[in-house]
Motif scaffolding. Structure first.
Motif, short mmCIF file in Angstrom:
data_model
loop_
_atom_site.label_atom_id
_atom_site.label_comp_id
_atom_site.label_asym_id
_atom_site.label_seq_id
_atom_site.Cartn_x
_atom_site.Cartn_y
_atom_site.Cartn_z
N GLY A 222 0.81 -1.21 0.00
CA GLY A 222 0.00 0.00 0.00
C GLY A 222 0.85 1.26 0.00
N PRO A 223 0.24 2.40 -0.33
CA PRO A 223 0.99 3.66 -0.42
C PRO A 223 1.49 4.17 0.93
CG PRO A 223 -1.36 4.06 -0.67
CD PRO A 223 -1.19 2.58 -0.69
N GLY A 224 0.99 3.60 2.01
CA GLY A 224 1.45 4.02 3.34
C GLY A 224 2.77 3.40 3.74
N THR A 225 3.36 2.60 2.87
CA THR A 225 4.62 1.93 3.17
C THR A 225 5.77 2.92 3.23
OG1 THR A 225 6.00 0.05 2.55
CG2 THR A 225 5.24 1.46 0.77
N THR A 226 6.92 2.46 3.69
CA THR A 226 8.14 3.27 3.71
C THR A 226 9.09 2.74 2.65
OG1 THR A 226 7.96 3.81 6.06
CG2 THR A 226 10.15 3.96 5.09
N LEU A 227 9.53 3.60 1.75
CA LEU A 227 10.40 3.22 0.65
C LEU A 227 11.85 3.61 0.97
CD1 LEU A 227 8.18 4.35 -2.37
CD2 LEU A 227 8.50 2.02 -1.50
N LEU A 228 12.76 2.71 0.69
CA LEU A 228 14.19 2.95 0.88
C LEU A 228 14.71 3.69 -0.35
CD1 LEU A 228 16.80 2.46 2.50
CD2 LEU A 228 16.93 0.21 1.43
N VAL A 229 15.23 4.91 -0.17
CA VAL A 229 15.46 5.80 -1.32
C VAL A 229 16.92 6.13 -1.57
CG1 VAL A 229 13.16 6.85 -1.20
CG2 VAL A 229 15.04 7.83 0.14
N ASP A 230 17.86 5.40 -0.95
CA ASP A 230 19.26 5.77 -1.17
C ASP A 230 20.07 4.67 -1.85
OD1 ASP A 230 19.48 3.95 0.90
OD2 ASP A 230 20.91 5.14 2.05
N THR A 231 19.40 3.81 -2.63
CA THR A 231 20.13 2.77 -3.35
C THR A 231 20.98 3.38 -4.47
OG1 THR A 231 18.35 1.20 -2.89
CG2 THR A 231 19.93 0.59 -4.60
N TYR A 232 20.42 4.35 -5.16
CA TYR A 232 21.13 4.98 -6.28
C TYR A 232 21.24 6.48 -6.02
CZ TYR A 232 19.76 0.53 -8.46
OH TYR A 232 19.56 -0.79 -8.74
N ASP A 233 20.36 7.24 -6.61
CA ASP A 233 20.37 8.70 -6.49
C ASP A 233 19.15 9.14 -5.69
OD1 ASP A 233 21.37 11.44 -7.56
OD2 ASP A 233 19.22 11.41 -8.02
N VAL A 234 19.38 9.80 -4.54
CA VAL A 234 18.27 10.10 -3.63
C VAL A 234 17.25 11.04 -4.24
CG1 VAL A 234 17.65 11.13 -1.40
CG2 VAL A 234 19.61 9.58 -1.56
N PRO A 235 17.63 12.18 -4.82
CA PRO A 235 16.59 13.07 -5.38
C PRO A 235 15.74 12.37 -6.45
CG PRO A 235 18.67 14.25 -5.17
CD PRO A 235 18.97 12.81 -4.89
N ASP A 236 16.40 11.58 -7.30
CA ASP A 236 15.64 10.86 -8.32
C ASP A 236 14.70 9.85 -7.68
OD1 ASP A 236 15.18 10.19 -11.18
OD2 ASP A 236 16.01 8.25 -10.56
N ALA A 237 15.18 9.18 -6.63
CA ALA A 237 14.34 8.20 -5.94
C ALA A 237 13.13 8.86 -5.28
CB ALA A 237 15.16 7.44 -4.90
N ILE A 238 13.33 10.03 -4.71
CA ILE A 238 12.20 10.74 -4.08
C ILE A 238 11.15 11.08 -5.13
CG2 ILE A 238 11.52 12.87 -2.90
CD1 ILE A 238 12.95 10.95 -1.07
N ARG A 239 11.58 11.59 -6.28
CA ARG A 239 10.62 11.92 -7.34
C ARG A 239 9.86 10.67 -7.78
NH1 ARG A 239 14.92 15.33 -8.92
NH2 ARG A 239 15.81 13.67 -10.24
N THR A 240 10.58 9.58 -7.94
CA THR A 240 9.94 8.33 -8.36
C THR A 240 8.98 7.82 -7.30
OG1 THR A 240 11.88 7.74 -9.67
CG2 THR A 240 10.36 5.97 -9.13
N ALA A 241 9.39 7.89 -6.05
CA ALA A 241 8.57 7.37 -4.95
C ALA A 241 7.23 8.10 -4.88
CB ALA A 241 9.32 7.51 -3.63
#
Length: 434
Positions: A222-241
């Protein structure tokens, strides 16, 4: 009692060899008082937190020499046949008083007072010490982390950094100290501690793209989950998340980098994307000092692993278990104490109270030797009856221990909450009969 769960061999050999010698010379049945205490706090610590008492009482109930244990003692020639026979019928019939889970302790505090015959008390030394030394060290470190975290929740996630059984015990101690949840499922099953966790970097790396990984996790949890965003590029991961989960994304986790600066950048980016309620959890080798350094950062919670389960520099509490009184030839109790250099103990059966002023602030740890210390009306008794005539009389939920610790910490002078090195927050003083 399940024979396969016996705790009787969680002990050192010399306890059974002492038992054999006292059975031979007739002193095994002498009435005795043992005391578990710490001569000092770990270097620079202001207080210690008692944890593991509930586990200790569980272990005492399972301290039985079943056939498997007796057979091994015979085969390994640990003790003679008479001693093995005595152990066949072993049951602790004495009494135990102690500081309960969640209570604070200071140098010389009589954390546990064990009364019975020498034989039945001495063989409990190792199992009692191993439980309380470990669990109290973890709880003491965890309490400092909770103090540094303020109102932000901490999650215990150190299972992969310690022994598998220690991991469960560590989660229990951390929960007593105020941690909100654990990653360890056995701790959740055994102790009812809330569990939490979502994904590791391997989950992201498994997928062809980070987007695919995030989509899979959101579909499953579900969308309430917590996504790990520092595998590659953090800003890009935040936008994707945020694009995948929407502005209602529950949380993101940061596990590397300059967490203070990175958290500020991530918070701004989330807010700019409309994800103003998305929480930021940080992990990555945190201890109480790192948590304190993040106090001004826009962080919503902490995940703590290695430093917690290793006591954050103090992996043991330094507890010892010493004979402090025993019956003399006339059956009157006689104080006894070790006098060797740097390891002096104080003889006599102890009682303890926390002396407080009229405003409820702790002033001293008052220990009465063969007497109950005088209560001036504002003080608090510390020792609770745990076992009476071999029967457990103390059992409480972990929430009671959590509340006890909150109350006990609130009694301390404000300087006790500072992370800087210092002396114990209150002095230990003795009262003796005139």
């Amino acid at each position: 009692m399940n024979a396969n769960a016996s705790t009787a061999l969680l002990t050192d050999r010399y306890e059974l060899t002492m038992l054999q010698a006292t059975l031979r010379d007739g002193t095994a049945q002498r009435r005795s008082v043992f005391e578990l205490f710490a001569r000092r706090l770990p270097d620079g610590r202001r207080y210690g937190v008692v944890a593991g008492v509930g586990r200790l009482l569980d272990a005492l109930e399972d301290f039985r020499f079943a056939q498997a244990e007796l057979d091994w003692l015979r085969e390994a020639d640990v003790v003679d046949a008479d001693t093995v026979q005595w152990l066949t019928d072993y049951r602790f019939t004495g009494s135990v008083w102690g500081y309960p889970d969640g209570e604070l302790y200071f140098p010389q505090s009589p954390v546990l007072v064990v009364e019975g015959t020498f034989a039945e008390c001495v063989i409990l030394e190792t199992v009692f010490l191993s439980i309380l030394n470990h669990d109290s060290a973890i709880a003491s470190a965890a309490a400092r982390m909770i103090s540094a975290a303020g109102d932000r929740p901490c999650i215990e996630m150190g299972s992969r950094r310690t022994h598998e059984a220690s991991a469960v015990a560590a989660a229990r101690s951390a929960y007593i100290a105020g941690f909100a949840a654990t990653s360890n499922l056995e701790a959740g099953r055994t102790y009812g501690i809330p569990t939490t966790g979502t994904s590791a970097h391997s989950f992201t790396l498994l997928h062809d793209t980070e987007r695919e990984a995030f989509e899979a996790q959101v579909r499953a949890l579900g969308p309430g989950t917590t996504l790990l965003v520092d595998t590659y590029d953090v800003p890009d991961a935040i936008r994707t998340a945020v694009d995948v989960a929407g502005p209602g994304l529950g949380g993101v986790r940061l596990d590397s980098g300059d967490l203070v600066a990175l958290a500020a950048e991530v918070r701004k980016q989330l807010d700019d994307l409309g994800a103003t309620s998305t929480r930021i959890t940080v992990t990555s080798d945190l201890d109480e000092y790192a948590i304190a350094a993040l106090a001004a950062a826009p962080v919503d919670g902490y995940g703590v692993g290695t430093a917690l389960v290793t006591g954050s520099g103090a992996p043991t509490s330094g507890f010892v278990y010493k004979l402090v009184a025993r019956a003399g030839d006339d059956d009157e109790m006689v104080p006894v104490a070790k006098k060797s250099k740097d390891k002096i103990s104080v003889g006599g059966r102890k009682n303890a109270l926390r002396r407080r002023d009229a405003g409820g602030t702790a002033q001293a740890e008052v220990i009465g030797i063969d007497l109950v210390p005088t209560d001036d009306g504002d003080d608090r008794t510390l020792l609770l009856e745990l076992v009476r005539d071999g029967v457990r009389v103390h059992d409480e939920p972990l929430d009671a221990a959590r509340e006890r610790l909150r109350t006990s910490l609130a009694e301390l002078p404000a300087t006790a909450m500072q992370l800087m090195r210092g002396e114990p927050a209150i002095d230990t003083v003795y009262e003796e009969a005139p």
